[in-house]
Structures are given as C-alpha cells and as structure tokens.
Scaffold this motif. Structure first.
Motif, PDB file in Angstrom:
ATOM      1  N   THR A  84      48.954  44.921  41.891  1.00 14.32           N
ATOM      2  CA  THR A  84      48.515  45.302  43.233  1.00 14.32           C
ATOM      3  C   THR A  84      47.179  44.998  43.519  1.00 14.32           C
ATOM      4  O   THR A  84      46.512  44.414  42.723  1.00 14.32           O
ATOM      5  N   PHE A  85      46.802  44.936  44.754  1.00 20.78           N
ATOM      6  CA  PHE A  85      45.384  44.599  45.282  1.00 20.78           C
ATOM      7  C   PHE A  85      44.495  45.654  45.791  1.00 20.78           C
ATOM      8  O   PHE A  85      44.985  46.387  46.610  1.00 20.78           O
ATOM      9  N   ASP A  86      43.388  45.855  45.186  1.00 24.06           N
ATOM     10  CA  ASP A  86      42.786  46.805  45.460  1.00 24.06           C
ATOM     11  C   ASP A  86      41.536  46.400  46.563  1.00 24.06           C
ATOM     12  O   ASP A  86      40.570  45.698  46.024  1.00 24.06           O
ATOM     13  N   ASP A 101      34.009  38.723  49.084  1.00 23.05           N
ATOM     14  CA  ASP A 101      33.474  37.680  47.958  1.00 23.05           C
ATOM     15  C   ASP A 101      34.075  38.505  46.664  1.00 23.05           C
ATOM     16  O   ASP A 101      33.841  37.683  45.534  1.00 23.05           O
ATOM     17  N   GLN A 102      34.799  39.377  46.612  1.00 21.65           N
ATOM     18  CA  GLN A 102      35.431  39.893  45.328  1.00 21.65           C
ATOM     19  C   GLN A 102      37.126  40.377  45.611  1.00 21.65           C
ATOM     20  O   GLN A 102      37.386  40.836  46.620  1.00 21.65           O
ATOM     21  N   SER A 156      36.787  28.946  43.939  1.00 21.86           N
ATOM     22  CA  SER A 156      35.909  28.034  44.705  1.00 21.86           C
ATOM     23  C   SER A 156      35.694  28.932  45.823  1.00 21.86           C
ATOM     24  O   SER A 156      36.487  29.927  46.246  1.00 21.86           O
ATOM     25  N   GLY A 157      34.772  28.530  46.689  1.00 23.56           N
ATOM     26  CA  GLY A 157      34.413  29.350  47.832  1.00 23.56           C
ATOM     27  C   GLY A 157      33.624  30.614  47.572  1.00 23.56           C
ATOM     28  O   GLY A 157      33.659  31.249  48.444  1.00 23.56           O
ATOM     29  N   GLU A 158      32.822  30.629  46.612  1.00 22.28           N
ATOM     30  CA  GLU A 158      32.270  31.699  45.970  1.00 22.28           C
ATOM     31  C   GLU A 158      33.015  33.168  46.009  1.00 22.28           C
ATOM     32  O   GLU A 158      32.529  34.058  46.523  1.00 22.28           O
ATOM     33  N   LEU A 159      34.177  32.972  45.581  1.00 20.06           N
ATOM     34  CA  LEU A 159      35.255  34.173  45.708  1.00 20.06           C
ATOM     35  C   LEU A 159      35.314  34.333  43.988  1.00 20.06           C
ATOM     36  O   LEU A 159      35.658  33.456  43.457  1.00 20.06           O
ATOM     37  N   LYS A 160      35.096  35.894  43.877  1.00 17.35           N
ATOM     38  CA  LYS A 160      35.501  36.318  42.342  1.00 17.35           C
ATOM     39  C   LYS A 160      36.636  36.825  42.481  1.00 17.35           C
ATOM     40  O   LYS A 160      37.125  37.906  43.222  1.00 17.35           O
ATOM     41  N   LEU A 161      37.778  36.548  41.455  1.00 16.70           N
ATOM     42  CA  LEU A 161      38.965  37.406  41.235  1.00 16.70           C
ATOM     43  C   LEU A 161      38.899  38.174  39.874  1.00 16.70           C
ATOM     44  O   LEU A 161      38.431  37.678  38.568  1.00 16.70           O
ATOM     45  N   ILE A 162      38.958  39.526  40.081  1.00 18.21           N
ATOM     46  CA  ILE A 162      38.834  40.445  38.966  1.00 18.21           C
ATOM     47  C   ILE A 162      40.175  40.698  38.550  1.00 18.21           C
ATOM     48  O   ILE A 162      40.895  41.583  39.386  1.00 18.21           O
ATOM     49  N   CYS A 217      49.842  31.968  43.760  1.00 19.13           N
ATOM     50  CA  CYS A 217      50.787  32.722  42.713  1.00 19.13           C
ATOM     51  C   CYS A 217      51.052  34.091  43.012  1.00 19.13           C
ATOM     52  O   CYS A 217      52.119  34.798  42.465  1.00 19.13           O
ATOM     53  N   PHE A 218      50.253  34.820  43.837  1.00 21.13           N
ATOM     54  CA  PHE A 218      50.220  36.042  44.201  1.00 21.13           C
ATOM     55  C   PHE A 218      50.963  36.315  45.426  1.00 21.13           C
ATOM     56  O   PHE A 218      50.358  35.940  46.636  1.00 21.13           O
ATOM     57  N   GLY A 219      52.228  36.814  45.724  1.00 22.81           N
ATOM     58  CA  GLY A 219      52.903  36.897  46.918  1.00 22.81           C
ATOM     59  C   GLY A 219      52.475  38.199  47.797  1.00 22.81           C
ATOM     60  O   GLY A 219      52.970  38.342  48.747  1.00 22.81           O
ATOM     61  N   HIS A 220      51.869  39.116  47.079  1.00 22.92           N
ATOM     62  CA  HIS A 220      51.587  40.412  47.782  1.00 22.92           C
ATOM     63  C   HIS A 220      50.496  39.934  48.808  1.00 22.92           C
ATOM     64  O   HIS A 220      50.056  38.974  48.805  1.00 22.92           O
ATOM     65  N   PRO A 221      50.156  40.803  49.885  1.00 24.66           N
ATOM     66  CA  PRO A 221      49.116  40.432  51.026  1.00 24.66           C
ATOM     67  C   PRO A 221      48.037  40.467  50.240  1.00 24.66           C
ATOM     68  O   PRO A 221      47.626  41.496  49.291  1.00 24.66           O
ATOM     69  N   LEU A 222      47.229  39.662  50.659  1.00 22.19           N
ATOM     70  CA  LEU A 222      45.901  39.241  50.417  1.00 22.19           C
ATOM     71  C   LEU A 222      44.769  39.808  51.419  1.00 22.19           C
ATOM     72  O   LEU A 222      45.227  39.166  52.585  1.00 22.19           O
ATOM     73  N   PRO A 223      43.668  39.838  51.015  1.00 20.69           N
ATOM     74  CA  PRO A 223      42.680  39.979  52.042  1.00 20.69           C
ATOM     75  C   PRO A 223      41.884  38.962  52.541  1.00 20.69           C
ATOM     76  O   PRO A 223      40.962  38.910  53.149  1.00 20.69           O
ATOM     77  N   VAL A 224      42.378  37.865  52.046  1.00 23.67           N
ATOM     78  CA  VAL A 224      41.878  36.579  52.392  1.00 23.67           C
ATOM     79  C   VAL A 224      43.069  35.556  52.750  1.00 23.67           C
ATOM     80  O   VAL A 224      44.173  35.655  51.921  1.00 23.67           O
ATOM     81  N   ARG A 225      42.715  34.597  53.411  1.00 21.10           N
ATOM     82  CA  ARG A 225      43.864  33.249  53.762  1.00 21.10           C
ATOM     83  C   ARG A 225      43.953  32.324  52.545  1.00 21.10           C
ATOM     84  O   ARG A 225      43.122  32.306  51.753  1.00 21.10           O
TER      85      ARG A 225
END
Length: 328
Positions: free
Chosen positions: A33-35, A51-52, A97-103, A189-197
């Motif tokens: 899930t994506f928070d 950015d996160q 990359s792109g100054e994006l952090k994945l937690i 790799c994540f098929g769920h809706p993401l808040p980024v393109r």
C-alpha cells in the motif's frame, strides 16, 4: 475501467499478415500500500511530484501462504506466524534519482526473545533505545529474492516511528541503503497507483510514461494503466518482413474509424514514424473520448489507446503518446 467497443478492439489488429504481437512483461506487486496525502491528478487536480514516497508491505512473505489462523498479531508492529517464527515491522529508506526518497515499510524476522523484548518496550519510554537484529522478510523488487533473508540491524530514530534499517553485512542490502537508484527502475515494479509519474518499460527497448495516480497491470498480453476517468492500453508488434514506416502504419490502421483532419497528427520519430488521431465515441450508451497512437521504428511498432471521460484530457493523451521511447 473503460470498455472498448468491438470496432475499437479490432483497430490494433489491422492487416495482420506478417505481424506478430509481442508479449509484454507482467507489472505490479502484491500486498503493498502507498501512504500519501497528495491528491490524484486523475480526479481533476494536478498531482505534482512529492519528495518522499511511503510503501508498506502488509505481511512478511511467508505469511501470505500461511493459514490466517496461524498469524498472531502481537501489536501493530509485531507478528508471530506459527511454524515460521517472529517478525517486526521496520523501515528501509532508499534514495532514488530526482531527489525522491522511497521509504519501504517492510518486515524483518527476529528471535522470540527479541519479540518479547520489543513487545514490552513498544509503548514505553525505553522504546527509543530499542535495537533489533534479524533478516529481511520480504523479497522487495527490483532486487527480489537476492535481498530476501539479508541480515540487518534496525534502530529507533524517532519514538513515533517503527525502527529503521541501519546496518547490514549483506553487500546487496548495503548498496540498497547507500546507493542512489534509478527512480523508474525501482518504481516500475509497483503496479499500484503512485503519486508520481513513472517511465515504465514494456520490454528491453520500449517504454511509456505511466501517469501519476494510475495503476499498472498486464491483461492477456496488453499493458494497461488505469485511473479514474482515464485508461491506457499498449500493445507491441513486430513484423516478419521488411516494411517502410508508411507501410507499417497502413497495415496497423487498416479498417480504423475515420477522424477529422484537425484531429490527426503524423510526425517523424527517430528514423521512423509516429501518428495519432482522436475522436469521441459512444460505448454502451455512454460517451467517451479516445486517442489512438502509433510509434513505428525499424521492425517494431507500439500501438496505444487512451480512453478518457473529460475532453480536456486530450493534452494528457497526447503527452502519453509522445512519452513513448524506443531505445537504440
């Protein structure tokens, strides 16, 4: 998801002589899930990159196949699975990359003694000093099984959060922690809706942008992106005999519905050709808007269909068509 009329579905078949459909790889992952509090652009409000990005795995991998009766939730962050051991939630930070952090909210396997110690301290002041050792309990893509069971130590950085993965002796997990990873390589790799393109590969050569807020999946060999009021279909074709781009295009669009001259675009692309046309259609008694796009290069062609409710989304559909990349 929009339904495609029989005539629309046949559009991509055209004259199939000497043309083969290339199977596309499966997209997505299970039980994540994506928070995020960022609003989805598909709902009407533009969705800027954040950015996160927080991703949470619902269970350790072994728990998915274990009977539900064998899973015992000790508290929100601790779990015991009969026959498989004890587990604790932990956070794995990954710099993209792109100054994006994945937690990544993942799970680690811990000892029974550490489970009991964590349970006692979980809501107490001593939680701030909690340290857990164990092994990673999720095969997180794109690293997959190579990352599963990697040793790790997790520590509490913030008393209001679960422990963070801090150190490891595993080479791959160490690189995950300390390397800046290509954003698209990981997020695809994540098929769920993401808040980024996400620029999403369709095979080793072709890729297309998945718009923020859209889920990704592959159904019967067709790659699909689905969001409120918007759907994208993509099919990859190869030709068994030499064709010029113009011949390719004629074969692919044979029998296609007509469109006004002002609703068509044809452009040169990397030594090949790309073409799009758009129209309104009625499907099951309901009006929808459709853009059909083709990108042709060498012996391959990518055909896409963008279905959308709002006619103002034409610019979005054209952007998706032009986002197609064919690597050399």
């Amino acid at each position: 998801m929009k339904r495609v009329s029989r005539r629309t579905a046949n559009l991509f078949k055209g004259n199939s002589e000497g043309i083969e459909t290339r199977p596309l790889p499966r997209l997505g992952s299970r039980a994540v899930t994506f928070d995020t509090s960022v609003r989805c652009g598909c709902c009407g409000t533009p969705l800027p990159d954040t950015d996160q990005l927080d991703v949470r795995f619902g269970l350790p991998d072994v728990a998915f196949t274990a009977p539900e009766t064998t899973r015992h939730q000790v508290n929100a962050g601790l779990l015991r699975v009969e026959g498989h051991g004890c587990f604790a939630r932990c956070l794995l930070p990954v710099q993209l990359s792109g100054e994006l952090k994945l937690i990544l909210g993942t799970w680690m396997r811990i000892s029974e003694a550490d489970l009991e110690r964590a349970r006692v301290l979980w809501d107490e002041p001593g939680y701030s000093n909690l340290t857990l050792t164990g092994t990673l309990a999720n095969a997180i893509k794109p690293w997959g099984e190579d990352l599963l069971n990697a040793d790790l130590t997790a520590v509490v950085r913030d008393p209001d959060q679960i422990p963070y993965v801090a150190t490891t002796h595993d080479d791959l997990l160490s690189r995950v922690l300390h390397t800046v990873w290509d954003r698209d390589q990981v997020l695809r790799c994540f098929g769920h809706p993401l808040p980024v393109r996400v620029q999403t590969p369709l095979d080793e050569r072709w890729s297309i942008e998945r718009t923020a807020g859209m889920a990704a999946r592959v159904v019967d060999g067709t790659s699909q992106f689905v969001g409120p009021g918007r759907t994208v279909y993509a099919d990859l074709f190869t030709t068994a005999r030499p064709r010029t781009p113009t011949e390719w295009l004629a074969s692919l669009t044979e029998g296609a519905p007509s469109a006004e001259e002002a609703h068509q675009i044809t452009e040169e692309y990397a030594g090949g050709l790309r073409r799009a046309f758009w129209r309104a259609a009625t499907v099951d008694g309901r009006k929808q808007h459709e853009l059909y796009g083709f990108v042709i290069r060498d012996d391959q062609a990518l055909a896409i269909a963008c279905m959308y409710d709002d006619p103002d989304d034409l610019a979005w559909a054209q952007h998706v068509w032009r986002s197609v990349v064919s690597a050399d």
